[in-house]
Every structure is written in structure tokens, then in C-alpha cells.
Design a protein around this motif. Structure first.
Motif, PDB file in Angstrom:
ATOM      1  N   ALA A  89      27.518  21.948   3.551  1.00  0.00           N
ATOM      2  CA  ALA A  89      28.225  22.421   4.740  1.00  0.00           C
ATOM      3  C   ALA A  89      27.244  22.757   5.855  1.00  0.00           C
ATOM      4  CB  ALA A  89      29.082  23.640   4.397  1.00  0.00           C
ATOM      5  N   TYR A  90      26.139  23.399   5.497  1.00  0.00           N
ATOM      6  CA  TYR A  90      25.122  23.770   6.486  1.00  0.00           C
ATOM      7  C   TYR A  90      24.518  22.529   7.137  1.00  0.00           C
ATOM      8  CZ  TYR A  90      20.768  25.469   8.457  1.00  0.00           C
ATOM      9  OH  TYR A  90      19.732  25.739   9.315  1.00  0.00           O
ATOM     10  N   LEU A  91      24.132  21.559   6.330  1.00  0.00           N
ATOM     11  CA  LEU A  91      23.511  20.355   6.883  1.00  0.00           C
ATOM     12  C   LEU A  91      24.491  19.544   7.727  1.00  0.00           C
ATOM     13  CD1 LEU A  91      21.260  19.247   3.891  1.00  0.00           C
ATOM     14  CD2 LEU A  91      20.553  20.338   6.033  1.00  0.00           C
ATOM     15  N   ALA A  92      25.748  19.483   7.324  1.00  0.00           N
ATOM     16  CA  ALA A  92      26.755  18.786   8.124  1.00  0.00           C
ATOM     17  C   ALA A  92      26.961  19.498   9.463  1.00  0.00           C
ATOM     18  CB  ALA A  92      28.067  18.688   7.356  1.00  0.00           C
ATOM     19  N   PHE A  93      27.031  20.831   9.412  1.00  0.00           N
ATOM     20  CA  PHE A  93      27.172  21.621  10.634  1.00  0.00           C
ATOM     21  C   PHE A  93      25.979  21.397  11.563  1.00  0.00           C
ATOM     22  CE2 PHE A  93      25.940  25.618  12.735  1.00  0.00           C
ATOM     23  CZ  PHE A  93      26.967  25.698  13.661  1.00  0.00           C
ATOM     24  N   CYS A  94      24.777  21.455  11.012  1.00  0.00           N
ATOM     25  CA  CYS A  94      23.574  21.253  11.818  1.00  0.00           C
ATOM     26  C   CYS A  94      23.541  19.859  12.428  1.00  0.00           C
ATOM     27  CB  CYS A  94      22.321  21.474  10.978  1.00  0.00           C
ATOM     28  SG  CYS A  94      22.015  23.191  10.550  1.00  0.00           S
ATOM     29  N   ALA A 154      15.534  23.090  11.436  1.00  0.00           N
ATOM     30  CA  ALA A 154      16.491  24.130  11.054  1.00  0.00           C
ATOM     31  C   ALA A 154      16.624  24.120   9.544  1.00  0.00           C
ATOM     32  CB  ALA A 154      17.842  23.865  11.713  1.00  0.00           C
ATOM     33  N   ALA A 155      16.595  25.293   8.948  1.00  0.00           N
ATOM     34  CA  ALA A 155      16.714  25.405   7.494  1.00  0.00           C
ATOM     35  C   ALA A 155      17.418  26.712   7.150  1.00  0.00           C
ATOM     36  CB  ALA A 155      15.340  25.363   6.832  1.00  0.00           C
ATOM     37  N   ARG A 208      19.785  24.517  23.593  1.00  0.00           N
ATOM     38  CA  ARG A 208      21.236  24.717  23.507  1.00  0.00           C
ATOM     39  C   ARG A 208      21.745  24.442  22.085  1.00  0.00           C
ATOM     40  NH1 ARG A 208      23.683  25.725  28.273  1.00  0.00           N
ATOM     41  NH2 ARG A 208      22.563  25.156  30.166  1.00  0.00           N
ATOM     42  N   ALA A 209      21.223  23.394  21.472  1.00  0.00           N
ATOM     43  CA  ALA A 209      21.619  23.092  20.088  1.00  0.00           C
ATOM     44  C   ALA A 209      21.175  24.219  19.160  1.00  0.00           C
ATOM     45  CB  ALA A 209      21.026  21.763  19.643  1.00  0.00           C
ATOM     46  N   GLY A 210      19.968  24.728  19.361  1.00  0.00           N
ATOM     47  CA  GLY A 210      19.481  25.838  18.544  1.00  0.00           C
ATOM     48  C   GLY A 210      20.338  27.080  18.703  1.00  0.00           C
ATOM     49  N   CYS A 211      20.756  27.362  19.906  1.00  0.00           N
ATOM     50  CA  CYS A 211      21.638  28.520  20.143  1.00  0.00           C
ATOM     51  C   CYS A 211      22.989  28.317  19.459  1.00  0.00           C
ATOM     52  CB  CYS A 211      21.824  28.750  21.638  1.00  0.00           C
ATOM     53  SG  CYS A 211      20.348  29.363  22.472  1.00  0.00           S
ATOM     54  N   ALA A 212      23.513  27.089  19.507  1.00  0.00           N
ATOM     55  CA  ALA A 212      24.785  26.799  18.840  1.00  0.00           C
ATOM     56  C   ALA A 212      24.640  26.946  17.329  1.00  0.00           C
ATOM     57  CB  ALA A 212      25.256  25.393  19.200  1.00  0.00           C
ATOM     58  N   LEU A 213      23.493  26.542  16.790  1.00  0.00           N
ATOM     59  CA  LEU A 213      23.250  26.713  15.355  1.00  0.00           C
ATOM     60  C   LEU A 213      23.213  28.188  14.991  1.00  0.00           C
ATOM     61  CD1 LEU A 213      20.482  24.067  14.601  1.00  0.00           C
ATOM     62  CD2 LEU A 213      22.897  23.951  14.048  1.00  0.00           C
ATOM     63  N   ALA A 214      22.485  28.956  15.757  1.00  0.00           N
ATOM     64  CA  ALA A 214      22.360  30.389  15.464  1.00  0.00           C
ATOM     65  C   ALA A 214      23.709  31.096  15.553  1.00  0.00           C
ATOM     66  CB  ALA A 214      21.364  31.025  16.425  1.00  0.00           C
ATOM     67  N   ALA A 215      24.533  30.698  16.509  1.00  0.00           N
ATOM     68  CA  ALA A 215      25.837  31.338  16.668  1.00  0.00           C
ATOM     69  C   ALA A 215      26.819  30.911  15.585  1.00  0.00           C
ATOM     70  CB  ALA A 215      26.419  31.004  18.041  1.00  0.00           C
ATOM     71  N   GLY A 216      26.792  29.651  15.202  1.00  0.00           N
ATOM     72  CA  GLY A 216      27.784  29.142  14.273  1.00  0.00           C
ATOM     73  C   GLY A 216      27.469  29.326  12.807  1.00  0.00           C
ATOM     74  N   VAL A 217      26.208  29.470  12.477  1.00  0.00           N
ATOM     75  CA  VAL A 217      25.826  29.553  11.070  1.00  0.00           C
ATOM     76  C   VAL A 217      26.332  30.832  10.412  1.00  0.00           C
ATOM     77  CG1 VAL A 217      23.564  30.658  11.309  1.00  0.00           C
ATOM     78  CG2 VAL A 217      23.940  28.967   9.517  1.00  0.00           C
ATOM     79  N   TYR A 221      16.191  14.699   6.762  1.00  0.00           N
ATOM     80  CA  TYR A 221      16.672  15.838   5.981  1.00  0.00           C
ATOM     81  C   TYR A 221      15.551  16.231   5.030  1.00  0.00           C
ATOM     82  CZ  TYR A 221      21.331  14.827   7.687  1.00  0.00           C
ATOM     83  OH  TYR A 221      22.422  14.629   8.495  1.00  0.00           O
ATOM     84  N   MET A 222      15.301  17.528   4.933  1.00  0.00           N
ATOM     85  CA  MET A 222      14.212  18.031   4.097  1.00  0.00           C
ATOM     86  C   MET A 222      14.711  19.226   3.295  1.00  0.00           C
ATOM     87  SD  MET A 222      11.172  17.862   6.930  1.00  0.00           S
ATOM     88  CE  MET A 222       9.923  18.328   5.758  1.00  0.00           C
ATOM     89  N   GLY A 223      15.108  18.980   2.059  1.00  0.00           N
ATOM     90  CA  GLY A 223      15.579  20.070   1.214  1.00  0.00           C
ATOM     91  C   GLY A 223      16.804  20.737   1.796  1.00  0.00           C
ATOM     92  N   ASP A 224      16.669  22.003   2.189  1.00  0.00           N
ATOM     93  CA  ASP A 224      17.795  22.733   2.759  1.00  0.00           C
ATOM     94  C   ASP A 224      17.737  22.756   4.284  1.00  0.00           C
ATOM     95  OD1 ASP A 224      15.627  24.359   3.059  1.00  0.00           O
ATOM     96  OD2 ASP A 224      16.605  26.183   2.391  1.00  0.00           O
ATOM     97  N   GLY A 225      17.009  21.835   4.877  1.00  0.00           N
ATOM     98  CA  GLY A 225      16.885  21.796   6.327  1.00  0.00           C
ATOM     99  C   GLY A 225      16.874  20.385   6.873  1.00  0.00           C
ATOM    100  N   LEU A 226      16.700  20.315   8.176  1.00  0.00           N
ATOM    101  CA  LEU A 226      16.614  19.017   8.841  1.00  0.00           C
ATOM    102  C   LEU A 226      15.718  19.105  10.054  1.00  0.00           C
ATOM    103  CD1 LEU A 226      18.474  19.190  11.610  1.00  0.00           C
ATOM    104  CD2 LEU A 226      20.315  18.808  10.029  1.00  0.00           C
ATOM    105  N   ILE A 227      15.253  17.943  10.479  1.00  0.00           N
ATOM    106  CA  ILE A 227      14.470  17.813  11.705  1.00  0.00           C
ATOM    107  C   ILE A 227      15.320  17.031  12.688  1.00  0.00           C
ATOM    108  CG2 ILE A 227      12.434  16.812  12.790  1.00  0.00           C
ATOM    109  CD1 ILE A 227      10.951  17.256  10.172  1.00  0.00           C
ATOM    110  N   GLY A 228      15.497  17.570  13.869  1.00  0.00           N
ATOM    111  CA  GLY A 228      16.244  16.893  14.924  1.00  0.00           C
ATOM    112  C   GLY A 228      15.330  16.566  16.087  1.00  0.00           C
TER     113      GLY A 228
END
Length: 86
Positions: free
Chosen positions: A26-31, A3-4, A69-78, A45-52
Motif C-alpha cells: 500500500a505504501y509503495l503504491a501510494f508513493c 522515500a521509505a 510538492r510530491a514529498g509534501c504530499a507523501l508526508a501528509a498522506g502517509v 523500488y528498493m526494499g520498503d522504499g523507492l527512488i523517484g
């Protein structure tokens, strides 16, 4: 999962460096919260993103579903993350 921040390079030219830093944090903490909520771990963590990772190291039969499900939560909350005005 990766996610980035989409358009981070162009965003950097439109907002103050401090605002971009705060948004990135804030984005990385949320993710990280959303990845860990269903049992995933932040691998890197990679720059403005992360690998989960989901299903590694702890194995889950439904690891793929947890990742989706985590990806959907990211898309909805970002959508609620906004750079502060200059």
C-alpha cells in the motif's frame, strides 16, 4: 527523491509478516501515485522504499518544485496508512 518506511525493521518485529507485506504494498503504491502525479517517474523500488526522478528523462524547469510538492504530499498522506491488526 527517496522515500521509505521509517522504522520498518522495528515494525517488522511488532506486526505479522502478512500485515507488513500489505502495508509495504500500500505504501509503495501510494508513493508511486504521488511521484507520478506531478510528472515524476519511479526509477527503482528498493526494499520498503523507492527512488523517484523529477526532470529526467522528461525535463521540467520546475522539477525541484515538483519533487518538493510530491514529498509534501507523501508526508501528509502517509499518516493514513496503518498496519492491519493481528
Amino acid at each position: 527523491m527517496f522515500a521509505a518506511i521509517v522504522g520498518a525493521t522495528s515494525l517488522a518485529s511488532r506486526v505479522a509478516p502478512e500485515a507488513l507485506r500489505d502495508l509495504r504494498r500500500a505504501y509503495l503504491a501510494f508513493c508511486a501515485r504521488e511521484v507520478s502525479r506531478p510528472g515524476g517517474i519511479v526509477a527503482r523500488y528498493m526494499g520498503d522504499g523507492l527512488i523517484g526522478y523529477f526532470g529526467y528523462p522528461p525535463a521540467f524547469e520546475d522539477a525541484a518544485e515538483r519533487a518538493v510538492r510530491a514529498g509534501c504530499a507523501l508526508a501528509a498522506g502517509v499518516a493514513f496508512l496503518r498496519p492491519r491488526p493481528d
